[in-house]
Design an enzyme around this catalytic site. Structure first.
Site, PDB file in Angstrom:
ATOM      1  N   HIS A   1       0.683  26.454 -14.311  1.00 51.70           N
ATOM      2  CA  HIS A   1       1.873  26.253 -15.143  1.00 51.70           C
ATOM      3  C   HIS A   1       3.091  26.143 -14.226  1.00 51.70           C
ATOM      4  O   HIS A   1       3.261  26.927 -13.291  1.00 51.70           O
ATOM      5  CB  HIS A   1       2.031  27.432 -16.105  1.00 51.70           C
ATOM      6  CG  HIS A   1       3.349  27.440 -16.790  1.00 51.70           C
ATOM      7  ND1 HIS A   1       3.845  26.322 -17.429  1.00 51.70           N
ATOM      8  CD2 HIS A   1       4.292  28.411 -16.926  1.00 51.70           C
ATOM      9  CE1 HIS A   1       5.038  26.612 -17.926  1.00 51.70           C
ATOM     10  NE2 HIS A   1       5.322  27.874 -17.630  1.00 51.70           N
TER      11      HIS A   1
ATOM     12  N   CYS B   1       4.223  29.154 -23.061  1.00 52.01           N
ATOM     13  CA  CYS B   1       3.807  28.332 -21.905  1.00 52.01           C
ATOM     14  C   CYS B   1       2.294  28.376 -21.672  1.00 52.01           C
ATOM     15  O   CYS B   1       1.753  27.572 -20.922  1.00 52.01           O
ATOM     16  CB  CYS B   1       4.537  28.779 -20.648  1.00 52.01           C
ATOM     17  SG  CYS B   1       6.311  28.625 -20.813  1.00 52.01           S
TER      18      CYS B   1
ATOM     19  N   ASN C   1      10.175  22.971 -16.337  1.00 53.14           N
ATOM     20  CA  ASN C   1       9.164  23.746 -17.063  1.00 53.14           C
ATOM     21  C   ASN C   1       9.073  23.191 -18.492  1.00 53.14           C
ATOM     22  O   ASN C   1      10.013  23.344 -19.268  1.00 53.14           O
ATOM     23  CB  ASN C   1       9.585  25.221 -17.073  1.00 53.14           C
ATOM     24  CG  ASN C   1       8.636  26.114 -17.866  1.00 53.14           C
ATOM     25  OD1 ASN C   1       7.775  25.630 -18.594  1.00 53.14           O
ATOM     26  ND2 ASN C   1       8.816  27.415 -17.727  1.00 53.14           N
TER      27      ASN C   1
HETATM   28  N1  COA Z   1      23.832  28.244 -11.626  1.00 56.30           N
HETATM   29  C1  COA Z   1      24.567  29.005 -10.813  1.00 56.30           C
HETATM   30  N2  COA Z   1      24.550  30.329 -10.840  1.00 56.30           N
HETATM   31  C2  COA Z   1      23.766  30.925 -11.741  1.00 56.30           C
HETATM   32  C3  COA Z   1      22.945  30.194 -12.633  1.00 56.30           C
HETATM   33  C4  COA Z   1      23.028  28.795 -12.558  1.00 56.30           C
HETATM   34  N3  COA Z   1      22.304  27.993 -13.361  1.00 56.30           N
HETATM   35  N4  COA Z   1      22.260  31.045 -13.394  1.00 56.30           N
HETATM   36  C5  COA Z   1      22.602  32.275 -13.005  1.00 56.30           C
HETATM   37  N5  COA Z   1      23.502  32.207 -12.011  1.00 56.30           N
HETATM   38  C6  COA Z   1      24.155  33.302 -11.290  1.00 56.30           C
HETATM   39  C7  COA Z   1      24.154  34.606 -12.057  1.00 56.30           C
HETATM   40  O1  COA Z   1      25.269  34.676 -12.910  1.00 56.30           O
HETATM   41  C8  COA Z   1      24.218  35.616 -10.959  1.00 56.30           C
HETATM   42  O2  COA Z   1      25.519  35.715 -10.509  1.00 56.30           O
HETATM   43  P1  COA Z   1      26.131  37.141 -10.056  1.00 56.30           P
HETATM   44  O3  COA Z   1      25.298  37.558  -8.862  1.00 56.30           O
HETATM   45  O4  COA Z   1      27.528  36.802  -9.720  1.00 56.30           O
HETATM   46  O5  COA Z   1      25.947  38.052 -11.218  1.00 56.30           O
HETATM   47  C9  COA Z   1      23.417  34.983  -9.832  1.00 56.30           C
HETATM   48  O6  COA Z   1      23.389  33.569 -10.117  1.00 56.30           O
HETATM   49  C10 COA Z   1      22.008  35.497  -9.729  1.00 56.30           C
HETATM   50  O7  COA Z   1      21.420  35.480 -11.042  1.00 56.30           O
HETATM   51  P2  COA Z   1      19.938  35.920 -11.295  1.00 56.30           P
HETATM   52  O8  COA Z   1      19.652  35.772 -12.752  1.00 56.30           O
HETATM   53  O9  COA Z   1      19.690  37.249 -10.649  1.00 56.30           O
HETATM   54  O10 COA Z   1      19.161  34.803 -10.452  1.00 56.30           O
HETATM   55  P3  COA Z   1      17.665  34.780  -9.998  1.00 56.30           P
HETATM   56  O11 COA Z   1      17.582  34.778  -8.539  1.00 56.30           O
HETATM   57  O12 COA Z   1      16.842  35.799 -10.742  1.00 56.30           O
HETATM   58  O13 COA Z   1      17.222  33.336 -10.502  1.00 56.30           O
HETATM   59  C11 COA Z   1      15.944  32.373 -12.291  1.00 56.30           C
HETATM   60  C12 COA Z   1      17.263  33.012 -11.888  1.00 56.30           C
HETATM   61  C13 COA Z   1      16.015  32.080 -13.781  1.00 56.30           C
HETATM   62  C14 COA Z   1      15.781  31.064 -11.520  1.00 56.30           C
HETATM   63  C15 COA Z   1      14.763  33.338 -11.953  1.00 56.30           C
HETATM   64  O14 COA Z   1      15.043  34.625 -12.437  1.00 56.30           O
HETATM   65  C16 COA Z   1      13.449  32.882 -12.530  1.00 56.30           C
HETATM   66  O15 COA Z   1      12.920  31.850 -12.164  1.00 56.30           O
HETATM   67  N6  COA Z   1      12.866  33.681 -13.425  1.00 56.30           N
HETATM   68  C17 COA Z   1      11.594  33.301 -14.049  1.00 56.30           C
HETATM   69  C18 COA Z   1      11.872  32.293 -15.135  1.00 56.30           C
HETATM   70  C19 COA Z   1      10.608  31.685 -15.705  1.00 56.30           C
HETATM   71  O16 COA Z   1       9.668  31.434 -15.009  1.00 56.30           O
HETATM   72  N7  COA Z   1      10.663  31.447 -17.028  1.00 56.30           N
HETATM   73  C20 COA Z   1       9.625  30.774 -17.720  1.00 56.30           C
HETATM   74  C21 COA Z   1       8.407  31.617 -17.889  1.00 56.30           C
HETATM   75  S1  COA Z   1       7.132  30.670 -18.554  1.00 56.30           S
END
Ligand code: COA
Length: 339
Positions: free
Chosen positions: A266, A125, A296
Protein backbone atom coordinates in the site's frame (compact mmCIF):
# COMPACT_ATOMS: atom_id res chain seq x y z
CA UNK A 1 6.39 -24.77 5.29
CA UNK A 2 5.62 -25.28 1.60
CA UNK A 3 2.55 -24.16 -0.34
CA UNK A 4 0.84 -27.56 -0.21
CA UNK A 5 1.07 -27.64 3.63
CA UNK A 6 -0.39 -24.14 3.85
CA UNK A 7 -3.33 -24.99 1.60
CA UNK A 8 -3.97 -28.53 2.89
CA UNK A 9 -7.71 -29.13 3.15
CA UNK A 10 -8.58 -27.19 0.01
CA UNK A 11 -9.13 -28.99 -3.25
CA UNK A 12 -8.88 -25.98 -5.48
CA UNK A 13 -6.89 -22.80 -5.86
CA UNK A 14 -7.25 -19.38 -7.47
CA UNK A 15 -5.61 -17.50 -10.33
CA UNK A 16 -5.65 -13.87 -11.36
CA UNK A 17 -7.38 -14.03 -14.75
CA UNK A 18 -7.09 -10.29 -15.45
CA UNK A 19 -6.45 -6.89 -13.91
CA UNK A 20 -7.41 -3.31 -14.68
CA UNK A 21 -7.05 0.13 -13.17
CA UNK A 22 -8.17 3.71 -13.66
CA UNK A 23 -7.06 7.17 -12.57
CA UNK A 24 -8.56 10.55 -13.49
CA UNK A 25 -6.72 12.76 -16.03
CA UNK A 26 -6.57 15.79 -13.77
CA UNK A 27 -3.15 16.14 -12.07
CA UNK A 28 -2.82 17.96 -8.73
CA UNK A 29 0.87 18.65 -8.19
CA UNK A 30 2.63 19.77 -5.02
CA UNK A 31 3.12 23.14 -6.73
CA UNK A 32 -0.66 23.40 -7.27
CA UNK A 33 -1.21 22.66 -3.56
CA UNK A 34 1.36 25.30 -2.57
CA UNK A 35 -0.84 27.88 -4.36
CA UNK A 36 -3.85 26.75 -2.31
CA UNK A 37 -2.31 26.41 1.19
CA UNK A 38 0.83 27.06 3.23
CA UNK A 39 2.99 24.15 2.04
CA UNK A 40 5.79 23.48 -0.44
CA UNK A 41 6.90 20.89 -2.95
CA UNK A 42 10.08 20.38 -0.92
CA UNK A 43 8.22 19.71 2.37
CA UNK A 44 5.81 17.23 0.78
CA UNK A 45 8.48 15.35 -1.18
CA UNK A 46 10.82 15.11 1.80
CA UNK A 47 8.16 13.81 4.21
CA UNK A 48 6.13 11.60 1.87
CA UNK A 49 7.87 11.03 -1.50
CA UNK A 50 4.79 12.41 -3.31
CA UNK A 51 5.20 14.79 -6.28
CA UNK A 52 1.67 14.74 -7.63
CA UNK A 53 -1.64 12.90 -7.41
CA UNK A 54 -4.69 12.50 -9.67
CA UNK A 55 -8.06 13.89 -8.68
CA UNK A 56 -11.55 13.52 -10.11
CA UNK A 57 -13.54 16.34 -11.65
CA UNK A 58 -17.05 15.97 -10.16
CA UNK A 59 -18.40 18.47 -12.72
CA UNK A 60 -17.65 15.87 -15.39
CA UNK A 61 -19.37 13.11 -13.41
CA UNK A 62 -16.06 11.62 -12.28
CA UNK A 63 -16.02 9.81 -8.94
CA UNK A 64 -15.94 6.38 -7.31
CA UNK A 65 -18.55 4.75 -9.55
CA UNK A 66 -16.89 6.15 -12.69
CA UNK A 67 -13.39 4.98 -11.70
CA UNK A 68 -14.62 1.58 -10.49
CA UNK A 69 -16.50 0.86 -13.71
CA UNK A 70 -13.45 1.67 -15.84
CA UNK A 71 -11.11 -0.50 -13.76
CA UNK A 72 -13.61 -3.39 -13.71
CA UNK A 73 -14.21 -3.21 -17.48
CA UNK A 74 -10.44 -3.24 -18.12
CA UNK A 75 -9.94 -6.24 -15.79
CA UNK A 76 -12.67 -8.17 -17.60
CA UNK A 77 -11.19 -7.26 -21.01
CA UNK A 78 -7.76 -8.36 -19.80
CA UNK A 79 -9.26 -11.70 -18.70
CA UNK A 80 -11.11 -12.09 -22.01
CA UNK A 81 -14.41 -12.29 -20.10
CA UNK A 82 -17.66 -10.35 -19.78
CA UNK A 83 -19.69 -9.41 -16.72
CA UNK A 84 -21.95 -12.42 -17.37
CA UNK A 85 -19.01 -14.70 -16.53
CA UNK A 86 -18.67 -13.61 -12.88
CA UNK A 87 -20.60 -14.93 -9.86
CA UNK A 88 -19.85 -12.10 -7.47
CA UNK A 89 -18.74 -8.45 -7.53
CA UNK A 90 -17.04 -6.96 -4.46
CA UNK A 91 -16.13 -3.27 -4.30
CA UNK A 92 -13.97 -1.98 -1.46
CA UNK A 93 -14.37 1.74 -0.86
CA UNK A 94 -14.94 4.39 1.80
CA UNK A 95 -16.09 6.97 -0.77
CA UNK A 96 -19.20 5.32 -2.20
CA UNK A 97 -21.53 7.93 -3.69
CA UNK A 98 -24.48 6.06 -2.15
CA UNK A 99 -24.65 3.48 0.60
CA UNK A 100 -27.80 2.05 -0.99
CA UNK A 101 -27.47 0.67 -3.57
CA UNK A 102 -23.91 -0.49 -3.11
CA UNK A 103 -21.31 0.59 -5.65
CA UNK A 104 -20.82 -3.11 -6.43
CA UNK A 105 -24.51 -3.55 -7.34
CA UNK A 106 -24.34 -0.57 -9.69
CA UNK A 107 -21.11 -1.83 -11.30
CA UNK A 108 -22.64 -5.31 -11.67
CA UNK A 109 -25.64 -3.72 -13.40
CA UNK A 110 -23.41 -1.70 -15.74
CA UNK A 111 -21.19 -4.61 -16.78
CA UNK A 112 -24.03 -7.10 -17.25
CA UNK A 113 -23.12 -9.26 -14.26
CA UNK A 114 -26.78 -9.94 -13.33
CA UNK A 115 -27.66 -11.94 -11.23
CA UNK A 116 -24.20 -12.10 -9.67
CA UNK A 117 -24.08 -11.22 -5.97
CA UNK A 118 -22.76 -7.73 -5.28
CA UNK A 119 -21.73 -5.86 -2.15
CA UNK A 120 -19.35 -3.22 -0.86
CA UNK A 121 -16.88 -3.59 1.95
CA UNK A 122 -15.09 -0.87 3.89
CA UNK A 123 -11.62 -1.47 5.25
CA UNK A 124 -10.13 1.91 4.22
CA UNK A 125 -6.66 1.52 2.67
CA UNK A 126 -6.83 -2.26 3.31
CA UNK A 127 -9.97 -2.55 1.18
CA UNK A 128 -8.40 -4.22 -1.85
CA UNK A 129 -6.53 -6.68 0.39
CA UNK A 130 -9.68 -7.58 2.33
CA UNK A 131 -11.57 -8.11 -0.97
CA UNK A 132 -8.72 -10.19 -2.41
CA UNK A 133 -8.42 -12.46 0.62
CA UNK A 134 -12.18 -12.84 0.97
CA UNK A 135 -12.64 -13.65 -2.73
CA UNK A 136 -9.79 -16.18 -2.64
CA UNK A 137 -11.45 -17.95 0.32
CA UNK A 138 -14.91 -18.01 -1.29
CA UNK A 139 -13.49 -19.52 -4.48
CA UNK A 140 -11.38 -22.08 -2.57
CA UNK A 141 -14.37 -23.43 -0.68
CA UNK A 142 -16.42 -23.63 -3.89
CA UNK A 143 -18.95 -20.86 -3.15
CA UNK A 144 -18.00 -19.03 -6.35
CA UNK A 145 -15.98 -19.77 -9.49
CA UNK A 146 -15.18 -16.24 -10.64
CA UNK A 147 -15.18 -13.05 -8.61
CA UNK A 148 -14.57 -9.51 -9.78
CA UNK A 149 -12.99 -7.34 -7.09
CA UNK A 150 -12.46 -3.57 -7.19
CA UNK A 151 -10.64 -1.31 -4.73
CA UNK A 152 -11.49 2.32 -5.33
CA UNK A 153 -11.42 5.59 -3.49
CA UNK A 154 -12.14 9.07 -4.69
CA UNK A 155 -10.30 10.64 -1.79
CA UNK A 156 -10.66 14.16 -3.22
CA UNK A 157 -14.38 13.91 -2.36
CA UNK A 158 -13.62 13.62 1.38
CA UNK A 159 -10.65 15.98 1.62
CA UNK A 160 -10.76 19.49 3.03
CA UNK A 161 -8.35 21.39 0.76
CA UNK A 162 -8.14 24.22 3.29
CA UNK A 163 -6.16 21.89 5.55
CA UNK A 164 -2.53 21.10 4.74
CA UNK A 165 -1.93 18.21 7.15
CA UNK A 166 -4.11 15.59 5.41
CA UNK A 167 -4.86 16.87 1.90
CA UNK A 168 -1.29 16.56 0.58
CA UNK A 169 -1.25 12.77 0.94
CA UNK A 170 -4.23 11.55 -1.04
CA UNK A 171 -5.26 10.93 -4.64
CA UNK A 172 -8.02 9.10 -6.53
CA UNK A 173 -7.68 5.69 -8.21
CA UNK A 174 -9.26 2.29 -8.77
CA UNK A 175 -7.69 -1.15 -9.19
CA UNK A 176 -9.54 -4.32 -10.14
CA UNK A 177 -8.90 -8.04 -10.60
CA UNK A 178 -10.85 -11.02 -11.88
CA UNK A 179 -10.15 -14.09 -9.75
CA UNK A 180 -10.91 -17.54 -11.09
CA UNK A 181 -10.94 -21.11 -9.71
CA UNK A 182 -8.16 -23.51 -10.77
CA UNK A 183 -7.64 -27.16 -9.84
CA UNK A 184 -4.30 -26.64 -8.07
CA UNK A 185 -4.81 -25.57 -4.41
CA UNK A 186 -1.20 -24.39 -4.21
CA UNK A 187 -2.12 -21.42 -6.46
CA UNK A 188 -3.67 -18.22 -5.11
CA UNK A 189 -3.41 -16.86 -1.58
CA UNK A 190 -1.38 -19.56 0.18
CA UNK A 191 -1.05 -17.41 3.30
CA UNK A 192 -3.19 -14.47 4.32
CA UNK A 193 -3.94 -12.24 7.26
CA UNK A 194 -6.86 -9.86 7.91
CA UNK A 195 -6.53 -7.86 11.10
CA UNK A 196 -7.82 -4.79 12.90
CA UNK A 197 -7.57 -2.86 16.14
CA UNK A 198 -10.67 -0.70 16.44
CA UNK A 199 -9.31 1.06 19.49
CA UNK A 200 -7.15 3.14 17.15
CA UNK A 201 -10.09 4.60 15.17
CA UNK A 202 -9.54 8.24 16.23
CA UNK A 203 -6.23 8.25 14.33
CA UNK A 204 -7.98 8.17 10.94
CA UNK A 205 -11.70 8.80 10.55
CA UNK A 206 -14.44 10.60 8.67
CA UNK A 207 -17.05 12.02 11.08
CA UNK A 208 -20.53 12.59 9.69
CA UNK A 209 -21.58 14.70 12.63
CA UNK A 210 -19.98 17.07 15.15
CA UNK A 211 -20.80 14.60 17.97
CA UNK A 212 -18.47 12.02 16.42
CA UNK A 213 -15.33 14.16 16.76
CA UNK A 214 -12.77 12.18 18.78
CA UNK A 215 -11.62 13.40 22.18
CA UNK A 216 -8.70 15.80 21.80
CA UNK A 217 -9.52 16.46 18.14
CA UNK A 218 -12.09 19.21 18.81
CA UNK A 219 -9.77 22.05 17.74
CA UNK A 220 -8.81 20.56 14.37
CA UNK A 221 -10.16 22.79 11.65
CA UNK A 222 -11.32 20.21 9.14
CA UNK A 223 -14.86 20.24 7.73
CA UNK A 224 -17.34 17.62 9.00
CA UNK A 225 -17.61 14.86 6.40
CA UNK A 226 -13.89 15.11 5.58
CA UNK A 227 -11.02 12.83 6.56
CA UNK A 228 -9.20 13.55 9.82
CA UNK A 229 -5.85 12.04 10.69
CA UNK A 230 -3.34 12.06 13.50
CA UNK A 231 -0.30 11.83 11.21
CA UNK A 232 2.25 10.96 13.89
CA UNK A 233 0.07 8.23 15.44
CA UNK A 234 -0.68 6.72 12.04
CA UNK A 235 2.99 6.83 11.12
CA UNK A 236 4.01 4.93 14.27
CA UNK A 237 1.20 2.39 13.79
CA UNK A 238 1.98 1.96 10.09
CA UNK A 239 5.72 1.38 10.47
CA UNK A 240 5.18 -1.21 13.21
CA UNK A 241 2.19 -3.07 11.81
CA UNK A 242 3.37 -3.03 8.21
CA UNK A 243 6.71 -4.58 9.13
CA UNK A 244 5.08 -7.05 11.53
CA UNK A 245 2.65 -8.18 8.79
CA UNK A 246 5.51 -8.81 6.36
CA UNK A 247 7.60 -10.60 9.02
CA UNK A 248 4.64 -12.81 9.97
CA UNK A 249 4.22 -13.78 6.32
CA UNK A 250 7.91 -14.72 6.10
CA UNK A 251 7.68 -16.76 9.30
CA UNK A 252 4.41 -18.53 8.45
CA UNK A 253 5.44 -19.46 4.90
CA UNK A 254 9.11 -20.13 5.65
CA UNK A 255 9.98 -17.95 2.65
CA UNK A 256 12.89 -15.48 2.69
CA UNK A 257 12.69 -11.99 1.13
CA UNK A 258 14.73 -13.00 -1.94
CA UNK A 259 12.35 -15.89 -2.68
CA UNK A 260 9.61 -13.43 -3.65
CA UNK A 261 9.11 -12.19 -7.21
CA UNK A 262 7.42 -8.94 -6.19
CA UNK A 263 6.27 -6.91 -3.19
CA UNK A 264 3.09 -4.90 -3.68
CA UNK A 265 2.73 -2.51 -0.77
CA UNK A 266 0.00 0.00 0.00
CA UNK A 267 1.35 3.40 -1.02
CA UNK A 268 0.87 5.63 2.00
CA UNK A 269 4.27 7.23 2.44
CA UNK A 270 7.53 6.42 0.64
CA UNK A 271 9.36 6.63 3.99
CA UNK A 272 7.22 3.82 5.46
CA UNK A 273 8.08 1.57 2.49
CA UNK A 274 11.78 2.54 2.60
CA UNK A 275 11.93 1.71 6.30
CA UNK A 276 10.51 -1.80 5.63
CA UNK A 277 13.00 -2.33 2.78
CA UNK A 278 15.87 -1.39 5.06
CA UNK A 279 14.75 -3.15 8.26
CA UNK A 280 13.54 -6.39 6.65
CA UNK A 281 16.12 -6.61 3.86
CA UNK A 282 13.54 -6.57 1.07
CA UNK A 283 15.08 -6.62 -2.42
CA UNK A 284 14.62 -2.99 -3.50
CA UNK A 285 14.15 -3.76 -7.21
CA UNK A 286 11.18 -6.02 -6.37
CA UNK A 287 9.36 -3.38 -4.31
CA UNK A 288 7.08 -1.27 -6.46
CA UNK A 289 6.63 2.42 -5.67
CA UNK A 290 4.26 4.74 -7.56
CA UNK A 291 3.34 7.10 -4.71
CA UNK A 292 5.42 9.86 -6.35
CA UNK A 293 2.84 10.05 -9.19
CA UNK A 294 -0.42 8.95 -7.56
CA UNK A 295 -0.17 9.70 -3.83
CA UNK A 296 -2.15 7.51 -1.43
CA UNK A 297 -5.32 6.35 -3.20
CA UNK A 298 -6.56 4.33 -0.19
CA UNK A 299 -8.46 1.22 -1.38
CA UNK A 300 -7.31 1.96 -4.96
CA UNK A 301 -3.62 1.73 -4.14
CA UNK A 302 -2.78 -2.00 -4.07
CA UNK A 303 -4.96 -2.84 -7.08
CA UNK A 304 -3.45 0.04 -9.06
CA UNK A 305 0.08 -1.22 -8.28
CA UNK A 306 -0.87 -4.81 -9.13
CA UNK A 307 -2.26 -3.80 -12.52
CA UNK A 308 0.63 -1.47 -13.39
CA UNK A 309 3.21 -4.09 -12.39
CA UNK A 310 1.49 -6.91 -14.31
CA UNK A 311 1.14 -4.80 -17.45
CA UNK A 312 4.79 -3.70 -17.21
CA UNK A 313 5.95 -7.32 -16.87
CA UNK A 314 7.38 -6.55 -13.43
CA UNK A 315 5.86 -9.54 -11.63
CA UNK A 316 8.01 -12.66 -11.76
CA UNK A 317 5.19 -15.21 -11.70
CA UNK A 318 7.54 -18.12 -11.13
CA UNK A 319 7.87 -16.82 -7.55
CA UNK A 320 5.25 -15.76 -4.98
CA UNK A 321 4.11 -12.15 -4.69
CA UNK A 322 3.62 -10.49 -1.31
CA UNK A 323 0.75 -8.00 -1.05
CA UNK A 324 0.41 -5.92 2.10
CA UNK A 325 -1.56 -2.93 3.36
CA UNK A 326 -2.65 -1.01 6.46
CA UNK A 327 -5.16 1.75 7.02
CA UNK A 328 -8.07 3.26 8.90
CA UNK A 329 -9.88 1.09 11.39
CA UNK A 330 -7.08 0.59 12.19
CA UNK A 331 -6.68 -2.35 9.83
CA UNK A 332 -3.82 -4.30 8.30
CA UNK A 333 -3.71 -7.27 5.95
CA UNK A 334 -1.37 -9.36 3.85
CA UNK A 335 -1.41 -12.10 1.26
CA UNK A 336 1.28 -14.36 -0.17
CA UNK A 337 0.11 -15.17 -3.68
CA UNK A 338 1.37 -18.05 -5.83
CA UNK A 339 0.58 -17.45 -9.49
N1 COA B 1 3.34 21.59 4.63
C1 COA B 1 4.19 22.23 5.44
N2 COA B 1 4.24 22.04 6.75
C2 COA B 1 3.38 21.17 7.28
C3 COA B 1 2.46 20.43 6.50
C4 COA B 1 2.45 20.70 5.12
N3 COA B 1 1.62 20.07 4.28
N4 COA B 1 1.75 19.63 7.29
C5 COA B 1 2.21 19.82 8.54
N5 COA B 1 3.18 20.74 8.53
C6 COA B 1 3.96 21.26 9.66
C7 COA B 1 3.26 21.08 10.99
O1 COA B 1 2.40 22.16 11.25
C8 COA B 1 4.42 21.03 11.94
O2 COA B 1 4.85 22.32 12.19
P1 COA B 1 5.38 22.75 13.65
O3 COA B 1 6.60 21.89 13.89
O4 COA B 1 5.68 24.18 13.48
O5 COA B 1 4.27 22.43 14.59
C9 COA B 1 5.52 20.34 11.15
O6 COA B 1 5.15 20.49 9.76
C10 COA B 1 5.66 18.88 11.47
O7 COA B 1 4.36 18.27 11.45
P2 COA B 1 4.15 16.74 11.71
O8 COA B 1 2.69 16.45 11.60
O9 COA B 1 4.87 16.34 12.96
O10 COA B 1 4.94 16.13 10.46
P3 COA B 1 5.41 14.66 10.21
O11 COA B 1 6.87 14.61 10.12
O12 COA B 1 4.74 13.70 11.16
O13 COA B 1 4.83 14.40 8.75
C11 COA B 1 3.01 13.22 7.73
C12 COA B 1 3.43 14.45 8.51
C13 COA B 1 1.51 13.30 7.53
C14 COA B 1 3.71 13.24 6.37
C15 COA B 1 3.42 11.93 8.52
O14 COA B 1 3.00 12.03 9.85
C16 COA B 1 2.83 10.68 7.92
O15 COA B 1 3.15 10.29 6.81
N6 COA B 1 1.99 9.98 8.69
C17 COA B 1 1.36 8.75 8.18
C18 COA B 1 0.22 9.14 7.28
C19 COA B 1 -0.37 7.95 6.54
O16 COA B 1 0.32 7.06 6.13
N7 COA B 1 -1.70 8.01 6.38
C20 COA B 1 -2.42 7.05 5.62
C21 COA B 1 -2.53 5.73 6.30
S1 COA B 1 -3.23 4.58 5.24
Amino acid sequence: MNASDLTAGFNRGVRIAGTGSAVPDRVLSNHDLAKMMDTSDEWIQQRTGIRERRICDPDKGEGTLWLSEQAATRALEDAGLTGADVDLVIVATVTMEMTCPSTAARIAGKIGATPAGAFDITAACCGFMYALNLADSLIRVGRADRILIVGCDCMSSIIDYEDRSVSILFGDAAGSAVLEAVDDPARGSVYQSLQADGRGWPSLYIPRHESQIAEGDEDTKIRIGCLRMNGREVYKFAVTRFQRAIKDAFEKTGLAPDEFGAFICHQSNARIIESAVEKLGLPEDKVYVNIDRFGNSSAGSVGLCLDQMRKAGRIDESKPTMLVAFGGGMTWASSVWRH
